[in-house]
Design an enzyme around this catalytic site. Structure first.
Site, PDB file in Angstrom:
ATOM      1  N   GLU A   1      43.321 -16.345 -15.305  1.00 15.05           N
ATOM      2  CA  GLU A   1      42.734 -15.057 -14.922  1.00 15.05           C
ATOM      3  C   GLU A   1      42.278 -15.020 -13.456  1.00 15.05           C
ATOM      4  O   GLU A   1      41.084 -14.949 -13.162  1.00 15.05           O
ATOM      5  CB  GLU A   1      41.572 -14.702 -15.855  1.00 15.05           C
TER       6      GLU A   1
ATOM      7  N   GLU B   1      46.250 -14.097 -24.629  1.00 19.16           N
ATOM      8  CA  GLU B   1      44.974 -14.220 -25.338  1.00 19.16           C
ATOM      9  C   GLU B   1      44.762 -12.903 -26.075  1.00 19.16           C
ATOM     10  O   GLU B   1      44.679 -11.851 -25.455  1.00 19.16           O
ATOM     11  CB  GLU B   1      43.812 -14.458 -24.361  1.00 19.16           C
TER      12      GLU B   1
HETATM   13  C1  GLA Z   1      39.006 -14.961 -20.884  1.00 22.05           C
HETATM   14  C2  GLA Z   1      39.426 -16.374 -20.591  1.00 22.05           C
HETATM   15  C3  GLA Z   1      39.238 -17.304 -21.727  1.00 22.05           C
HETATM   16  C4  GLA Z   1      37.962 -17.034 -22.459  1.00 22.05           C
HETATM   17  C5  GLA Z   1      37.909 -15.607 -22.892  1.00 22.05           C
HETATM   18  C6  GLA Z   1      36.652 -15.263 -23.658  1.00 22.05           C
HETATM   19  O1  GLA Z   1      39.987 -14.121 -21.235  1.00 22.05           O
HETATM   20  O2  GLA Z   1      40.732 -16.476 -20.112  1.00 22.05           O
HETATM   21  O3  GLA Z   1      39.211 -18.600 -21.228  1.00 22.05           O
HETATM   22  O4  GLA Z   1      36.900 -17.324 -21.628  1.00 22.05           O
HETATM   23  O5  GLA Z   1      37.952 -14.788 -21.759  1.00 22.05           O
HETATM   24  O6  GLA Z   1      35.508 -15.261 -22.846  1.00 22.05           O
END
Ligand code: GLA
Ligand code: ZN
Length: 656
Positions: free
Chosen positions: A142, A294
């Protein structure tokens, strides 16, 4: 089709790995994503690499037929990096360094950090190039944070500007530094514009572009190493949907596939417009299908946790993405961690590691995806309608909203949501896209309008396209200077209007609008009114208030073989946007196959061999939808009748 989870073997005893892998296999999973936060265990000391534990974890997964996507672990610098090289920590505006901890602590121009990033990437690429179940890579995690105000970032910004503008004269022209005596006389004088509410807006826009570019460069350095070391593997990054800090088109260019992280379950159940819009943007980054890297697997939260997805809702969240072009489905996370800041960010399994309701629902979804796999192959979302999604305008509006309450993404949402309700597919596209692929293009809040883009849009309309723009379109050029023209500038022949004046309207003030066919009805304008003087344009809606009676609220103009629609205000009512969108779609001869009832989403994936209609009920009540009869609904195997009943959170996939 890849279906699986984000897995953290480093969080659990090795004895548990085989149980996890077995449960994953039993759920029908075939992929895991791994390793994005484990740099310190791969490189416990400066330049010393150990991958033995990761080899064992990958082998345990391979035994159950699970492929792996590895991540470059640069989103969390090891404590030793911060301790030994404090200059790698981002410098905040107040001149203090970020405290090491949490994650995303690094300065992106730091030569040391970039060197360390490249070194761990190379070590991983060399080590895992031939590990049989490794299939691809995710860069970092991210991208998008943090901003850094250190001397190195300042020098980097100066160099970037030098490459972009070549001469100081050109920089001074582009930034309009004759204002407030801000003329720059040597590149070293340039400072970081660290307050976007008071610094020169052109400088702020370039600073945002530079931050975006630094992230892209950082990724590029990793990508080059991975391509050379692991030519058989694909490379992706996990994007964040509508996240506004980076030019996502740019970040995607280096990648084989875009993937993204979708967390839409929070308050009361509601229509998830933003997840759809984000999906359409993610598909637009490379103009092809994407992955979910995710996906919501349970209640989330770093302190207080959010709502637990209701039975059927996890599956529903997945189908929404499938319907918009997801080609892979990865849940975050496998098992809820017992330690650390994300103890309450729930996975498919709870702290107890048992395979319960959420696991079962994921397994059911995975099973259904397998039955759809053949039909889905080669299909994508084909859209006749596009929304121009432009990061320059997004940033320019954020730096200087013009009228109060102006927000670029919110402006796009007004039209996106109406298109969603109309049941038509939409592409979100960059300003460089080929508009001729679309029957209608919506370009709301397009603050930054370089002449070349205005000319492309005008040519598109002349050749038969339908274009809609709204408030203050095209006020600025590419460097953020206002055009020396009466609005709508070069688009005047398209819209057949002239805007000599405009007015900001407080959010608690409204001006009544009355529309005539095709947008008949009474609505309320707020936030902004362009005082639109119709020329060749037909007036579709006007104002009631005395000072606005001479001006049009909505116009339509014939231009060449196409149409230009102009909406000079922000209306309070969804019904207003529904009516405007219906009019635009009619002019463009775009017809929805199914008009969904409120709370139901429609999307269509098509390929050479299949044409699939997805119906998704976002509500907790059953919904009846009128659909084409005599087709096969693939999840039930039954033939459709004219009326199809979706249960609460229910989904249907009709083979047309
Ligand atoms: C993000 C991150 C994950 C995790 C989630 C939930 O999307 O990429 O590593 O931290 O948030 O907080
Ligand atoms: Zn820095």
């Amino acid at each position: 089709m890849y279906i699986g989870v984000d897995y953290y073997p480093e969080h659990w005893p090795e004895e548990r790995w085989s149980t996890d892998a077995r449960l994953m296999q039993e759920a029908g999973f075939n992929v895991v994503r791994l390793g994005e936060f484990d740099w310190v265990n791969m490189e416990p000391e400066d330049g010393v690499f150990t991958f033995a534990k990761w080899d064992r974890a990958l082998a345990a997964l391979a035994e159950r037929g699970l492929s792996a996507i590895l991540c470059t672990p640069t989103a969390v610098m090891p404590a030793w990096v911060a301790h030994k090289h404090p200059e790698t920590l981002a410098l905040q505006k107040d001149g203090t360094r970020l405290t090491w901890g949490v994650r995303k602590n690094n300065c992106f121009s730091s030569g040391t950090y970039r060197f360390l990033s490249q070194r761990i990437t190379r070590a991983m690429a060399e080590h895992f190039a031939d590990t049989p179940n490794v299939i691809g890579w995710q860069t970092d995690n991210e991208f998008g944070n943090p901003f850094c105000y250190c001397a190195s970032c300042r020098a980097d910004f100066q160099h970037w500007l030098r490459r972009k503008y070549e001469t100081l004269d050109e920089l001074n022209r582009a930034w309009g530094t004759h204002f407030w005596g801000h003329r720059i006389q040597s590149w070293e004088e340039i400072t970081i514009p660290d307050d976007a509410t008071s610094h020169n807006p052109s400088a702020c826009l370039d600073w945002q572009r530079h931050f975006s570019w630094m992230n892209v460069r950082f990724q590029h350095e990793q990508v080059e190493i991975l391509r050379a070391g692991c030519p058989r593997h694909f490379i992706t990054h996990n994007f964040m949907g509508l996240f506004p800090e980076l030019d996502y088109y740019d970040l995607a260019k280096d990648l084989d596939v875009v993937s993204w992280d979708n967390y839409p379950v929070w308050g009361a159940p509601e229509v998830r417009y933003d997840s759809s819009m984000a999906a359409d943007l993610m598909r637009g980054l490379l103009a092809r299908n994407f992955w979910i890297m995710e996906q919501t697997a349970g209640p989330g939260g770093w302190g207080a946790y959010g709502r637990n997805p209701r039975p059927g809702e996890l599956r529903n969240v997945c189908y929404q993405q499938l319907a918009h072009g997801a080609d892979a489905q990865v849940w975050f996370r496998w098992r809820t961690c017992t330690a650390g800041r994300e103890q309450y960010w729930h996975g498919l399994l709870g702290h107890d590691g048992r395979a319960l309701r959420r696991y079962q629902e994921a397994a059911q979804t995975a099973g259904e995806y397998r039955t759809l796999e053949k039909a889905l192959a080669g299909t994508t979302v084909k859209a006749d309608v596009a929304i121009l999604y432009d990061y320059d305008s997004l940033w320019a509006v954020r730096i200087q909203p013009g009228y109060g309450g102006n927000d670029y993404t919110t402006a796009v949402r007004r039209f996106y949501r109406a298109l969603f309700r109309a049941g038509v597919n939409v592409d979100l596209i960059p300003p460089t896209a080929d508009f001729s692929l679309y029957k209608a293009v919506f370009a709301p809040d397009l603050c930054v309008l370089p002449d070349a883009l205005a000319e492309h849009l005008a040519a598109y309309v002349k050749r038969g396209g339908v274009l809609l723009s709204d408030c203050r379109t095209g006020v600025k050029d590419a460097t953020g200077l206002c055009h020396e023209r009466t609005l709508p500038g070069l688009l005047a022949p398209v819209f057949g209007i002239e805007i000599q004046e405009y007015d900001a309207v407080p959010g608690n003030v409204t001006h009544a609008i009355s529309g005539r066919a095709p947008i008949a009805g009474s609505f309320n304008a707020t936030l902004s009114t362009d005082w639109v003087i119709p020329g060749t344009a037909e007036v579709l809606a006007s104002y009631q208030d005395w000072h606005l009676q001479a001006y049009a609220a909505v116009t339509r103009n014939r231009c060449g073989d196409g149409w230009g629609y102009y909406v000079g205000t922000v209306a309070k009512e969804d019904a207003f946007y529904d009516a405007v969108v219906a009019a635009v779609l009619a002019s463009a001869a775009v017809q929805a196959l199914v008009t969904p009832p409120a709370g139901v989403e429609v999307s269509r994936r098509q390929g050479p061999k299949a044409d699939l209609l997805f119906l998704i009920n976002h509500t907790e009540e059953p919904k009846a939808v009128t659909v084409p009869a005599g087709k096969t609904e693939l999840l039930s195997g039954k033939k459709t009748r004219r009326e199809l009943l979706l249960e609460r959170f229910g989904v249907a996939v009709i083979q047309l």
